[in-house]
Design a protein around this motif. Structure first.
Motif, PDB file in Angstrom:
ATOM      1  N   LEU A 264     -80.306 -15.816  48.015  1.00 41.48           N
ATOM      2  CA  LEU A 264     -79.221 -15.474  47.088  1.00 41.48           C
ATOM      3  C   LEU A 264     -78.169 -16.577  47.018  1.00 41.48           C
ATOM      4  CD1 LEU A 264     -78.789 -11.694  47.992  1.00 41.48           C
ATOM      5  CD2 LEU A 264     -79.854 -12.651  45.949  1.00 41.48           C
ATOM      6  N   PHE A 265     -77.881 -17.207  48.146  1.00 41.59           N
ATOM      7  CA  PHE A 265     -76.931 -18.324  48.153  1.00 41.59           C
ATOM      8  C   PHE A 265     -77.497 -19.502  47.356  1.00 41.59           C
ATOM      9  CE2 PHE A 265     -75.535 -16.622  52.524  1.00 41.59           C
ATOM     10  CZ  PHE A 265     -74.555 -15.818  51.956  1.00 41.59           C
ATOM     11  N   GLY A 266     -78.800 -19.748  47.510  1.00 43.17           N
ATOM     12  CA  GLY A 266     -79.441 -20.826  46.751  1.00 43.17           C
ATOM     13  C   GLY A 266     -79.431 -20.547  45.261  1.00 43.17           C
ATOM     14  N   ALA A 267     -79.711 -19.297  44.888  1.00 40.28           N
ATOM     15  CA  ALA A 267     -79.690 -18.923  43.471  1.00 40.28           C
ATOM     16  C   ALA A 267     -78.286 -19.087  42.883  1.00 40.28           C
ATOM     17  CB  ALA A 267     -80.163 -17.478  43.315  1.00 40.28           C
ATOM     18  N   THR A 268     -77.271 -18.807  43.694  1.00 38.69           N
ATOM     19  CA  THR A 268     -75.889 -18.970  43.240  1.00 38.69           C
ATOM     20  C   THR A 268     -75.551 -20.444  43.044  1.00 38.69           C
ATOM     21  OG1 THR A 268     -75.270 -16.949  44.414  1.00 38.69           O
ATOM     22  CG2 THR A 268     -73.480 -18.429  43.775  1.00 38.69           C
ATOM     23  N   ALA A 269     -76.030 -21.291  43.960  1.00 39.06           N
ATOM     24  CA  ALA A 269     -75.828 -22.742  43.803  1.00 39.06           C
ATOM     25  C   ALA A 269     -76.497 -23.227  42.515  1.00 39.06           C
ATOM     26  CB  ALA A 269     -76.389 -23.475  45.012  1.00 39.06           C
TER      27      ALA A 269
ATOM     28  N   TYR B 289     -67.387  -7.632  44.543  1.00 46.24           N
ATOM     29  CA  TYR B 289     -68.679  -8.177  44.149  1.00 46.24           C
ATOM     30  C   TYR B 289     -68.562  -9.200  43.026  1.00 46.24           C
ATOM     31  CZ  TYR B 289     -68.468  -5.124  40.049  1.00 46.24           C
ATOM     32  OH  TYR B 289     -68.094  -4.530  38.881  1.00 46.24           O
ATOM     33  N   TYR B 290     -67.469  -9.172  42.291  1.00 43.30           N
ATOM     34  CA  TYR B 290     -67.306 -10.066  41.143  1.00 43.30           C
ATOM     35  C   TYR B 290     -66.476 -11.308  41.456  1.00 43.30           C
ATOM     36  CZ  TYR B 290     -63.032  -7.228  41.024  1.00 43.30           C
ATOM     37  OH  TYR B 290     -61.881  -6.563  41.372  1.00 43.30           O
ATOM     38  N   ASP B 291     -65.889 -11.406  42.661  1.00 38.96           N
ATOM     39  CA  ASP B 291     -65.014 -12.541  42.987  1.00 38.96           C
ATOM     40  C   ASP B 291     -65.735 -13.875  42.837  1.00 38.96           C
ATOM     41  OD1 ASP B 291     -62.807 -10.978  43.507  1.00 38.96           O
ATOM     42  OD2 ASP B 291     -63.174 -10.853  45.667  1.00 38.96           O
ATOM     43  N   PHE B 292     -66.944 -13.951  43.368  1.00 36.03           N
ATOM     44  CA  PHE B 292     -67.658 -15.232  43.384  1.00 36.03           C
ATOM     45  C   PHE B 292     -68.008 -15.704  41.982  1.00 36.03           C
ATOM     46  CE2 PHE B 292     -71.404 -12.597  42.946  1.00 36.03           C
ATOM     47  CZ  PHE B 292     -72.375 -13.423  42.384  1.00 36.03           C
ATOM     48  N   ILE B 293     -68.371 -14.778  41.091  1.00 35.05           N
ATOM     49  CA  ILE B 293     -68.801 -15.187  39.751  1.00 35.05           C
ATOM     50  C   ILE B 293     -67.608 -15.645  38.910  1.00 35.05           C
ATOM     51  CG2 ILE B 293     -68.693 -12.908  38.665  1.00 35.05           C
ATOM     52  CD1 ILE B 293     -71.430 -15.571  38.142  1.00 35.05           C
ATOM     53  N   ILE B 294     -66.440 -15.024  39.109  1.00 35.37           N
ATOM     54  CA  ILE B 294     -65.237 -15.471  38.388  1.00 35.37           C
ATOM     55  C   ILE B 294     -64.880 -16.888  38.804  1.00 35.37           C
ATOM     56  CG2 ILE B 294     -62.764 -15.080  38.067  1.00 35.37           C
ATOM     57  CD1 ILE B 294     -63.290 -12.088  38.378  1.00 35.37           C
ATOM     58  N   LYS B 295     -64.887 -17.148  40.104  1.00 32.62           N
ATOM     59  CA  LYS B 295     -64.557 -18.498  40.599  1.00 32.62           C
ATOM     60  C   LYS B 295     -65.594 -19.506  40.124  1.00 32.62           C
ATOM     61  CE  LYS B 295     -62.113 -21.394  43.097  1.00 32.62           C
ATOM     62  NZ  LYS B 295     -60.746 -21.787  42.675  1.00 32.62           N
TER      63      LYS B 295
ATOM     64  N   THR C 159     -64.643 -27.154  47.775  1.00 36.06           N
ATOM     65  CA  THR C 159     -63.827 -26.004  48.186  1.00 36.06           C
ATOM     66  C   THR C 159     -64.083 -24.785  47.288  1.00 36.06           C
ATOM     67  OG1 THR C 159     -62.143 -27.482  49.086  1.00 36.06           O
ATOM     68  CG2 THR C 159     -61.502 -25.199  48.727  1.00 36.06           C
ATOM     69  N   PRO C 160     -64.211 -24.953  45.956  1.00 34.32           N
ATOM     70  CA  PRO C 160     -64.649 -23.798  45.157  1.00 34.32           C
ATOM     71  C   PRO C 160     -66.012 -23.252  45.593  1.00 34.32           C
ATOM     72  CG  PRO C 160     -63.675 -25.432  43.725  1.00 34.32           C
ATOM     73  CD  PRO C 160     -63.769 -26.063  45.086  1.00 34.32           C
ATOM     74  N   LEU C 161     -66.924 -24.137  46.011  1.00 33.59           N
ATOM     75  CA  LEU C 161     -68.212 -23.665  46.515  1.00 33.59           C
ATOM     76  C   LEU C 161     -68.035 -22.879  47.814  1.00 33.59           C
ATOM     77  CD1 LEU C 161     -70.439 -26.801  45.790  1.00 33.59           C
ATOM     78  CD2 LEU C 161     -70.666 -24.558  44.730  1.00 33.59           C
ATOM     79  N   PHE C 162     -67.074 -23.300  48.651  1.00 33.99           N
ATOM     80  CA  PHE C 162     -66.745 -22.519  49.845  1.00 33.99           C
ATOM     81  C   PHE C 162     -66.272 -21.124  49.438  1.00 33.99           C
ATOM     82  CE2 PHE C 162     -65.337 -26.582  52.320  1.00 33.99           C
ATOM     83  CZ  PHE C 162     -66.659 -26.919  52.528  1.00 33.99           C
ATOM     84  N   PHE C 163     -65.406 -21.071  48.437  1.00 35.42           N
ATOM     85  CA  PHE C 163     -64.878 -19.803  47.923  1.00 35.42           C
ATOM     86  C   PHE C 163     -66.026 -18.924  47.419  1.00 35.42           C
ATOM     87  CE2 PHE C 163     -61.207 -17.702  45.642  1.00 35.42           C
ATOM     88  CZ  PHE C 163     -61.945 -16.738  44.968  1.00 35.42           C
ATOM     89  N   ILE C 164     -66.872 -19.523  46.580  1.00 31.33           N
ATOM     90  CA  ILE C 164     -67.988 -18.776  45.994  1.00 31.33           C
ATOM     91  C   ILE C 164     -68.908 -18.233  47.082  1.00 31.33           C
ATOM     92  CG2 ILE C 164     -70.066 -19.019  44.565  1.00 31.33           C
ATOM     93  CD1 ILE C 164     -68.407 -21.213  42.999  1.00 31.33           C
TER      94      ILE C 164
ATOM     95  N   THR D 128     -67.044 -15.505  49.496  1.00 33.93           N
ATOM     96  CA  THR D 128     -66.842 -14.198  48.858  1.00 33.93           C
ATOM     97  C   THR D 128     -68.169 -13.509  48.545  1.00 33.93           C
ATOM     98  OG1 THR D 128     -66.585 -15.318  46.717  1.00 33.93           O
ATOM     99  CG2 THR D 128     -64.574 -14.741  47.900  1.00 33.93           C
ATOM    100  N   LEU D 129     -69.182 -14.285  48.163  1.00 29.74           N
ATOM    101  CA  LEU D 129     -70.505 -13.695  47.939  1.00 29.74           C
ATOM    102  C   LEU D 129     -71.064 -13.145  49.238  1.00 29.74           C
ATOM    103  CD1 LEU D 129     -73.070 -13.078  46.358  1.00 29.74           C
ATOM    104  CD2 LEU D 129     -73.773 -15.449  46.690  1.00 29.74           C
ATOM    105  N   GLY D 130     -70.986 -13.932  50.311  1.00 30.59           N
ATOM    106  CA  GLY D 130     -71.484 -13.466  51.606  1.00 30.59           C
ATOM    107  C   GLY D 130     -70.757 -12.220  52.063  1.00 30.59           C
TER     108      GLY D 130
END
Length: 410
Positions: free
Chosen positions: A227-232, A293-299, A317-322, A325-327
């Motif tokens: 899931l983290f890879g798919a988000t990247a 659940y929506y925090d990561f997608i907004i960022k 740093t935005p990737l850290f945020f994403i 929050t996703l995790g």
């Protein structure tokens, strides 16, 4: 024999001077950058009306790059291109331009990071040593690596991860081991130089007990890593999509103006102030309580849009945020501790987006300690493999990952 020894001594002196000079200057400039970034962030939070000036800030940034730094607009990709295909010295003006552009972006409310700024400052400063020393092509590659290393190590306070990142980001899956020692020395000097100015780094402690290493927990870590890879992959895809849309605007000066107006509208209508800038408070919050659940997608969308429009900063740093929050949000369906999943996502999404799994595992150790390293290692490796053919740096060469996807006919 005497001449050989003399040449070796001169070579050693040359590299010691280079490492110490780059480490001190890059570390000190990064300290100034972090101090300034904290100030503009605090000012923006105290004067929220300032975000209405984002279109003007974008125009000023675009104008400065048009007249003083056109090649520098390539950012990190310019460093990678010069490493792979050396042609000309990286312009020194890249350093003040990206510093100025990043501070303006954060002051007026763009969603961006800071790693790109530090890395570009390091690369631009390190390459200037070619003016005084006679570096051949391979030595210049090491020079660029130690500049990247210095910037990364100083801005995050992670010298070991900075060392690996400076080597790994340039060639996916292949590292030039001759550069390890100068990169390591420069990273520690840069980190120490930054600390001399009493600039604190943010800490993200894992507050929950680390679970036992079982087949079940390994399986959950693999699922989370996918899931983290798919988000990247989604972050890279969003950046590509927005880049294509902004290129339809013929004038480069107008792109950040249009982007700025849209960002102001979105931030105002949806009260999205928590998602602009670095977003450090929300990252820290993800380690202590479950994120939405929506925090990561907004960022993700705000950052991809901001950077595609032409604003400056970085993606890390935005990737850290994403990732954090996703995790944190995944703890509702993945039975691992909230802070552990936040830590895994913190580095794993970064791993997938930048194609630097080893650097991210080392960063996980430096930030979170040795106890969760197996879970972090699994998440970073799986995210790297499941994040698509390419990452956020288009100039990277695929190496092992490219072959992996070719075998899968993807």
């Amino acid at each position: 024999m005497a001449k050989l020894n003399q040449n070796n001594i001169l070579l050693l002196i040359k590299w010691l001077i280079s490492c110490c000079t780059i480490g001190f200057f890059v570390g000190s400039i990064c300290a100034f950058f972090l101090f300034s970034l904290n100030w503009v962030t605090q000012y923006r939070e105290d004067h929220t009306w300032i975000i209405y000036g984002l279109p003007l800030a974008g125009f000023i940034i675009a104008l400065s790059y048009k007249y003083w730094g056109n090649p520098s607009s390539k950012g990190n990709n310019l460093l990678i291109q010069e490493y792979l295909y050396p042609q000309r010295r990286i312009p020194l003006v890249m350093a003040p331009l990206v510093l100025f552009g990043t501070l303006l972006t954060h002051l007026f409310g763009g969603s961006a990071g800071r790693e790109g700024t530090a890395v570009q400052i390091g690369g631009a400063i390190s390459d200037q040593l070619n003016r005084w020393f006679d570096f051949d092509k391979n030595e210049r590659r090491i020079l660029i690596s130690i500049g990247i290393t210095a910037g990364f190590a100083a801005v995050f306070g992670t010298p070991l991860a900075g060392t690996v990142f400076g080597l790994e980001v340039l060639l996916i899956g292949r590292k030039r081991y001759l550069g390890i020692l100068p990169c390591l020395l420069t990273a520690y000097i840069a980190n120490y130089s930054c600390q001399l100015w009493n600039i604190p780094h943010t800490h993200y402690p894992i507050q929950d007990a680390i679970p036992t290493l079982s087949l079940k927990n390994i399986g959950f870590s693999i699922i989370a890593g996918i899931l983290f890879g798919a988000t990247a992959w989604l972050f890279t895809g969003a950046g590509d999509f927005f880049n294509v849309q902004f290129k339809k605007i013929k004038s480069a000066l107008l792109r950040p103006v249009v982007g700025g107006f849209i960002l102001v509208l979105v931030i105002t209508l949806f009260h999205a102030n928590n998602y602009i800038g670095l977003g450090i408070p929300m990252i820290q919050g993800a380690f202590s309580s479950q994120a939405n659940y929506y925090d990561f997608i907004i960022k993700l969308l705000l950052t991809a849009f901001t950077l595609s429009a032409g604003f400056k900063g970085g993606e890390v740093t935005p990737l850290f945020f994403i990732g954090a929050t996703l995790g944190s949000a995944l703890s509702t369906v993945v039975p691992l501790a909230v802070s552990l999943l936040a830590a895994m996502g913190f580095v794993a999404v970064f791993s997938g987006a930048t194609n630097t799994p080893l650097a991210c595992i080392v960063m996980g150790y430096e930030l979170f300690g040795i106890q969760p390293i197996i879970f972090i290692g699994i998440a970073c490796t799986v995210a790297f493999l499941f994040s698509g053919k390419k990452g956020i740096y288009s100039a990277q060469k695929g190496g092992f990952k490219e072959k992996f996807y070719r075998k899968l006919n993807l």
